[in-house]
Scaffold this motif. Sequence first.
Motif, PDB file in Angstrom:
ATOM      1  N   GLU A  57       0.841  -1.198   0.000  1.00 10.14           N
ATOM      2  CA  GLU A  57       0.000   0.000   0.000  1.00 10.14           C
ATOM      3  C   GLU A  57       0.879   1.252   0.000  1.00 10.14           C
ATOM      4  O   GLU A  57       2.032   1.206   0.425  1.00 10.14           O
ATOM      5  CB  GLU A  57      -0.916   0.007   1.229  1.00 10.14           C
ATOM      6  N   ASP A  58       0.305   2.366  -0.464  1.00 10.69           N
ATOM      7  CA  ASP A  58       1.063   3.622  -0.520  1.00 10.69           C
ATOM      8  C   ASP A  58       1.645   4.012   0.837  1.00 10.69           C
ATOM      9  O   ASP A  58       2.782   4.471   0.918  1.00 10.69           O
ATOM     10  CB  ASP A  58       0.180   4.763  -1.042  1.00 10.69           C
ATOM     11  N   ASP A  59       0.874   3.825   1.911  1.00 11.26           N
ATOM     12  CA  ASP A  59       1.358   4.227   3.233  1.00 11.26           C
ATOM     13  C   ASP A  59       2.418   3.274   3.790  1.00 11.26           C
ATOM     14  O   ASP A  59       2.998   3.530   4.843  1.00 11.26           O
ATOM     15  CB  ASP A  59       0.201   4.404   4.222  1.00 11.26           C
ATOM     16  N   GLU A  60       2.692   2.197   3.082  1.00 10.31           N
ATOM     17  CA  GLU A  60       3.735   1.252   3.487  1.00 10.31           C
ATOM     18  C   GLU A  60       5.064   1.522   2.776  1.00 10.31           C
ATOM     19  O   GLU A  60       6.053   0.849   3.039  1.00 10.31           O
ATOM     20  CB  GLU A  60       3.276  -0.181   3.205  1.00 10.31           C
ATOM     21  N   ILE A  62       7.748   3.153   3.041  1.00  9.65           N
ATOM     22  CA  ILE A  62       8.610   3.872   3.968  1.00  9.65           C
ATOM     23  C   ILE A  62       9.896   3.075   4.182  1.00  9.65           C
ATOM     24  O   ILE A  62       9.909   1.855   4.028  1.00  9.65           O
ATOM     25  CB  ILE A  62       7.892   4.133   5.312  1.00  9.65           C
ATOM     26  N   ASN A  65      10.145  -0.226   6.038  1.00  9.36           N
ATOM     27  CA  ASN A  65       9.687  -1.458   5.380  1.00  9.36           C
ATOM     28  C   ASN A  65      10.596  -1.913   4.249  1.00  9.36           C
ATOM     29  O   ASN A  65      10.638  -3.101   3.942  1.00  9.36           O
ATOM     30  CB  ASN A  65       8.279  -1.266   4.809  1.00  9.36           C
TER      31      ASN A  65
END
Length: 81
Positions: A57-60, A62, A65
């Motif tokens: 997902e976009d919010d992952e 980072i 991760n």
Amino acid sequence: MSDVKNKIRTFIVENYLFGDDEGLEENTSFLDEGIVDSTGILELIEFISEDFSITVEDDELIPENLDSINNVTAFIGRKTS
């Protein structure tokens, strides 16, 4: 998880280090060491998505991760458990 680590290491070495894994530790930062750039991160995401059948997902997207062999392995472990 050692099988996952080996797959990640092999992908990084073959695609970004031209077969030379000297100095690549499991906690080496891909970004800080200039191993992977932004395009490379997209390729890494595509690889783990296809190889491990997970959706990133976009919010992952980072560093926690995706910025080292250990981080990617832990991320895949969380996504597949």
